[in-house]
Write an enzyme that holds these catalytic residues in place. Structure first.
Site, PDB file in Angstrom:
ATOM      1  N   ASN A   8       0.852  -1.191   0.000  1.00 35.06           N
ATOM      2  CA  ASN A   8       0.000   0.000   0.000  1.00 35.06           C
ATOM      3  C   ASN A   8       0.890   1.245   0.000  1.00 35.06           C
ATOM      4  O   ASN A   8       1.703   1.429   0.908  1.00 35.06           O
ATOM      5  CB  ASN A   8      -0.911  -0.030   1.235  1.00 35.06           C
ATOM      6  CG  ASN A   8      -1.866   1.150   1.283  1.00 35.06           C
ATOM      7  OD1 ASN A   8      -1.461   2.297   1.084  1.00 35.06           O
ATOM      8  ND2 ASN A   8      -3.122   0.884   1.558  1.00 35.06           N
ATOM      9  N   HIS A  11       0.852   6.366   1.590  1.00 37.41           N
ATOM     10  CA  HIS A  11       1.590   7.380   2.349  1.00 37.41           C
ATOM     11  C   HIS A  11       2.702   8.052   1.561  1.00 37.41           C
ATOM     12  O   HIS A  11       3.268   9.040   2.014  1.00 37.41           O
ATOM     13  CB  HIS A  11       2.050   6.801   3.681  1.00 37.41           C
ATOM     14  CG  HIS A  11       0.861   6.451   4.544  1.00 37.41           C
ATOM     15  ND1 HIS A  11      -0.148   7.355   4.775  1.00 37.41           N
ATOM     16  CD2 HIS A  11       0.485   5.303   5.159  1.00 37.41           C
ATOM     17  CE1 HIS A  11      -1.092   6.778   5.515  1.00 37.41           C
ATOM     18  NE2 HIS A  11      -0.726   5.532   5.759  1.00 37.41           N
ATOM     19  N   HIS A  44      -5.762   3.516  -1.591  1.00 38.12           N
ATOM     20  CA  HIS A  44      -7.125   3.800  -1.147  1.00 38.12           C
ATOM     21  C   HIS A  44      -7.523   5.166  -1.703  1.00 38.12           C
ATOM     22  O   HIS A  44      -6.933   6.183  -1.322  1.00 38.12           O
ATOM     23  CB  HIS A  44      -7.166   3.805   0.395  1.00 38.12           C
ATOM     24  CG  HIS A  44      -8.550   3.964   0.963  1.00 38.12           C
ATOM     25  ND1 HIS A  44      -8.836   3.731   2.294  1.00 38.12           N
ATOM     26  CD2 HIS A  44      -9.731   4.319   0.398  1.00 38.12           C
ATOM     27  CE1 HIS A  44     -10.127   3.952   2.516  1.00 38.12           C
ATOM     28  NE2 HIS A  44     -10.688   4.310   1.378  1.00 38.12           N
ATOM     29  N   ARG A  46      -9.716   7.823  -1.300  1.00 33.56           N
ATOM     30  CA  ARG A  46     -10.715   8.362  -0.365  1.00 33.56           C
ATOM     31  C   ARG A  46     -11.513   9.482  -1.034  1.00 33.56           C
ATOM     32  O   ARG A  46     -11.000  10.165  -1.922  1.00 33.56           O
ATOM     33  CB  ARG A  46     -10.028   8.913   0.886  1.00 33.56           C
ATOM     34  CG  ARG A  46      -9.523   7.829   1.806  1.00 33.56           C
ATOM     35  CD  ARG A  46      -8.949   8.385   3.089  1.00 33.56           C
ATOM     36  NE  ARG A  46      -8.695   7.296   4.012  1.00 33.56           N
ATOM     37  CZ  ARG A  46      -9.603   6.812   4.869  1.00 33.56           C
ATOM     38  NH1 ARG A  46     -10.799   7.363   4.942  1.00 33.56           N
ATOM     39  NH2 ARG A  46      -9.294   5.805   5.659  1.00 33.56           N
ATOM     40  N   ARG A  50      -7.419  12.839   0.198  1.00 30.69           N
ATOM     41  CA  ARG A  50      -6.404  13.480   1.050  1.00 30.69           C
ATOM     42  C   ARG A  50      -4.998  12.959   0.782  1.00 30.69           C
ATOM     43  O   ARG A  50      -4.027  13.615   1.098  1.00 30.69           O
ATOM     44  CB  ARG A  50      -6.759  13.327   2.527  1.00 30.69           C
ATOM     45  CG  ARG A  50      -6.644  11.918   3.064  1.00 30.69           C
ATOM     46  CD  ARG A  50      -7.102  11.892   4.502  1.00 30.69           C
ATOM     47  NE  ARG A  50      -6.855  10.629   5.123  1.00 30.69           N
ATOM     48  CZ  ARG A  50      -7.633  10.096   6.053  1.00 30.69           C
ATOM     49  NH1 ARG A  50      -8.714  10.734   6.453  1.00 30.69           N
ATOM     50  NH2 ARG A  50      -7.327   8.939   6.581  1.00 30.69           N
ATOM     51  N   GLU A  71      -8.612   0.107  -2.853  1.00 30.54           N
ATOM     52  CA  GLU A  71      -9.606   0.135  -1.776  1.00 30.54           C
ATOM     53  C   GLU A  71     -10.569   1.266  -2.065  1.00 30.54           C
ATOM     54  O   GLU A  71     -10.140   2.391  -2.341  1.00 30.54           O
ATOM     55  CB  GLU A  71      -8.917   0.411  -0.442  1.00 30.54           C
ATOM     56  CG  GLU A  71      -7.997  -0.699  -0.008  1.00 30.54           C
ATOM     57  CD  GLU A  71      -7.154  -0.293   1.194  1.00 30.54           C
ATOM     58  OE1 GLU A  71      -7.425   0.757   1.808  1.00 30.54           O
ATOM     59  OE2 GLU A  71      -6.211  -1.017   1.496  1.00 30.54           O
ATOM     60  N   THR A 102      -8.833   3.157   8.046  1.00 30.54           N
ATOM     61  CA  THR A 102     -10.036   2.309   8.063  1.00 30.54           C
ATOM     62  C   THR A 102     -10.160   1.686   9.450  1.00 30.54           C
ATOM     63  O   THR A 102      -9.186   1.176  10.001  1.00 30.54           O
ATOM     64  CB  THR A 102      -9.904   1.196   7.001  1.00 30.54           C
ATOM     65  OG1 THR A 102      -9.400   1.773   5.803  1.00 30.54           O
ATOM     66  CG2 THR A 102     -11.234   0.546   6.724  1.00 30.54           C
ATOM     67  N   GLU A 153     -10.907  -9.814   2.433  1.00 28.98           N
ATOM     68  CA  GLU A 153      -9.686  -9.406   3.136  1.00 28.98           C
ATOM     69  C   GLU A 153     -10.031  -9.367   4.615  1.00 28.98           C
ATOM     70  O   GLU A 153     -10.883  -8.575   5.054  1.00 28.98           O
ATOM     71  CB  GLU A 153      -9.204  -8.032   2.657  1.00 28.98           C
ATOM     72  CG  GLU A 153      -7.962  -7.597   3.437  1.00 28.98           C
ATOM     73  CD  GLU A 153      -7.296  -6.329   2.892  1.00 28.98           C
ATOM     74  OE1 GLU A 153      -7.472  -6.012   1.696  1.00 28.98           O
ATOM     75  OE2 GLU A 153      -6.598  -5.679   3.681  1.00 28.98           O
ATOM     76  N   HIS A 193      -4.036  -4.859   7.592  1.00 28.59           N
ATOM     77  CA  HIS A 193      -4.253  -3.738   8.524  1.00 28.59           C
ATOM     78  C   HIS A 193      -3.376  -3.885   9.765  1.00 28.59           C
ATOM     79  O   HIS A 193      -3.530  -4.846  10.524  1.00 28.59           O
ATOM     80  CB  HIS A 193      -5.709  -3.584   8.960  1.00 28.59           C
ATOM     81  CG  HIS A 193      -6.022  -2.138   9.253  1.00 28.59           C
ATOM     82  ND1 HIS A 193      -5.411  -1.444  10.270  1.00 28.59           N
ATOM     83  CD2 HIS A 193      -6.816  -1.241   8.621  1.00 28.59           C
ATOM     84  CE1 HIS A 193      -5.835  -0.200  10.258  1.00 28.59           C
ATOM     85  NE2 HIS A 193      -6.680  -0.042   9.262  1.00 28.59           N
TER      86      HIS A 193
HETATM   87  N1  PXP Z   1      -6.094  -3.287   4.107  1.00 29.70           N
HETATM   88  C1  PXP Z   1      -7.075  -2.347   4.197  1.00 29.70           C
HETATM   89  C2  PXP Z   1      -8.453  -2.719   3.784  1.00 29.70           C
HETATM   90  C3  PXP Z   1      -6.786  -1.043   4.646  1.00 29.70           C
HETATM   91  O1  PXP Z   1      -7.764  -0.129   4.723  1.00 29.70           O
HETATM   92  C4  PXP Z   1      -5.445  -0.719   4.973  1.00 29.70           C
HETATM   93  C5  PXP Z   1      -5.114   0.675   5.379  1.00 29.70           C
HETATM   94  O2  PXP Z   1      -5.236   1.525   4.271  1.00 29.70           O
HETATM   95  C6  PXP Z   1      -4.475  -1.725   4.842  1.00 29.70           C
HETATM   96  C7  PXP Z   1      -4.832  -3.011   4.431  1.00 29.70           C
HETATM   97  C8  PXP Z   1      -3.042  -1.465   5.146  1.00 29.70           C
HETATM   98  O3  PXP Z   1      -2.894  -1.186   6.506  1.00 29.70           O
HETATM   99  P1  PXP Z   1      -1.500  -0.706   7.045  1.00 29.70           P
HETATM  100  O4  PXP Z   1      -1.188   0.607   6.397  1.00 29.70           O
HETATM  101  O5  PXP Z   1      -1.731  -0.581   8.525  1.00 29.70           O
HETATM  102  O6  PXP Z   1      -0.493  -1.748   6.690  1.00 29.70           O
END
Ligand code: PXP
Length: 238
Positions: A8, A11, A44, A46, A50, A71, A102, A153, A193
């Site tokens: 992901n 960031h 993601h 959003r 943001r 996402e 999330t 997931e 997550h």
């Molecule tokens: N899976 C989902 C559905 C999420 O919403 C997130 C956070 O965006 C992640 C995985 C990744 O989480 P993390 O950034 O804590 O690894």
């Protein structure tokens, strides 16, 4: 079978948006992550854009059409973007305005079930695989299967935030049972997550989880080791 890694890169865009600048570009991060062992790129979109912006989705889906896992909330903004840019797969997640991240899996109220089913049909028409972000709960898994999801997931937030070893073990057991039931229901199983370099192994050991989606921990480590090494290290753990 080796567990796949979805990286992901939200960031990277968070950093860019902190200055409303044109860099760092998530596109560059995606290229580096993929060449360092990532199997999928996760972002993601959003509603408030943001971090990841609509133009990022356009660019990422154009360059990496078979690698993008997005996402998205149940809102019309996300729906339109997915139908237009057609990623490899989407994960429908609950999205609350102002949340830091999330907060958990989908809460399957009748209205949510109706909307999710509608989205699944629309996404399937465009050949987009659909994942649902769910808590490791038997009833929710049965709903996900009934609605026609391809993937679930499993939300690992409760596990990753457990304060004691016994509490973490209890959460792991829930994840293991959920992974088993999901497979019995014919669903592909992913998890994510709050996973990091220390807590991911126990989840990978459950077996049957085909892909882990991890962002924050990889991005945080990349500040000190560089993105290629941060991705490689995580991939090696799986
Ligand atoms: N899976 C989902 C559905 C999420 O919403 C997130 C956070 O965006 C992640 C995985 C990744 O989480 P993390 O950034 O804590 O690894």
């Amino acid at each position: 079978m080796k567990t796949k890694l979805g990286v992901n890169i939200d960031h990277v865009a968070t950093l860019r948006q902190a200055r409303r600048a044109s860099f760092p570009d998530p596109l560059d991060a995606a290229a580096v992550a993929l060449s360092s062992g990532a199997d999928f790129i996760v972002v993601h979109l959003r509603k408030d854009q943001r971090h990841i912006r609509l133009q990022d989705i356009a660019n990422l889906c154009k360059l990496f059409p078979n690698k993008m896992h997005i996402e998205c909330s149940m809102g019309e903004f996300a729906e339109k973007a997915m139908l237009k840019y057609k990623p490899h797969s989407v994960c429908i997640v609950p999205e609350l305005p102002g949340e830091v991240t999330t907060t958990g899996g989908l809460q399957f109220t009748p209205a949510v079930q109706k909307r999710v089913q509608e989205l699944i049909k629309k996404f399937h028409k465009k050949h987009i695989l659909v994942s649902l972000f769910v808590n490791p709960d038997a009833a929710d898994l049965r709903v996900a299967a009934r609605l026609g999801a391809d993937i679930v997931e499993l939300c690992t937030r409760a596990y990753s935030e457990a304060k004691t070893h016994p509490a973490a073990q209890k959460r792991l057991q829930e994840l293991a049972l959920a992974a088993l039931l999901a497979q019995e229901l014919g669903l592909e199983v992913h998890a994510g997550h709050g996973l990091n370099y220390h807590n991911v192994l126990a989840v990978a050991d459950i077996g049957g989880i085909r892909c882990m989606n991890i962002g924050f921990a990889i991005m945080a480590r990349s500040l000190f080791t560089g993105l290629p090494s941060a991705v490689e290290e995580m991939k090696n753990l799986l």
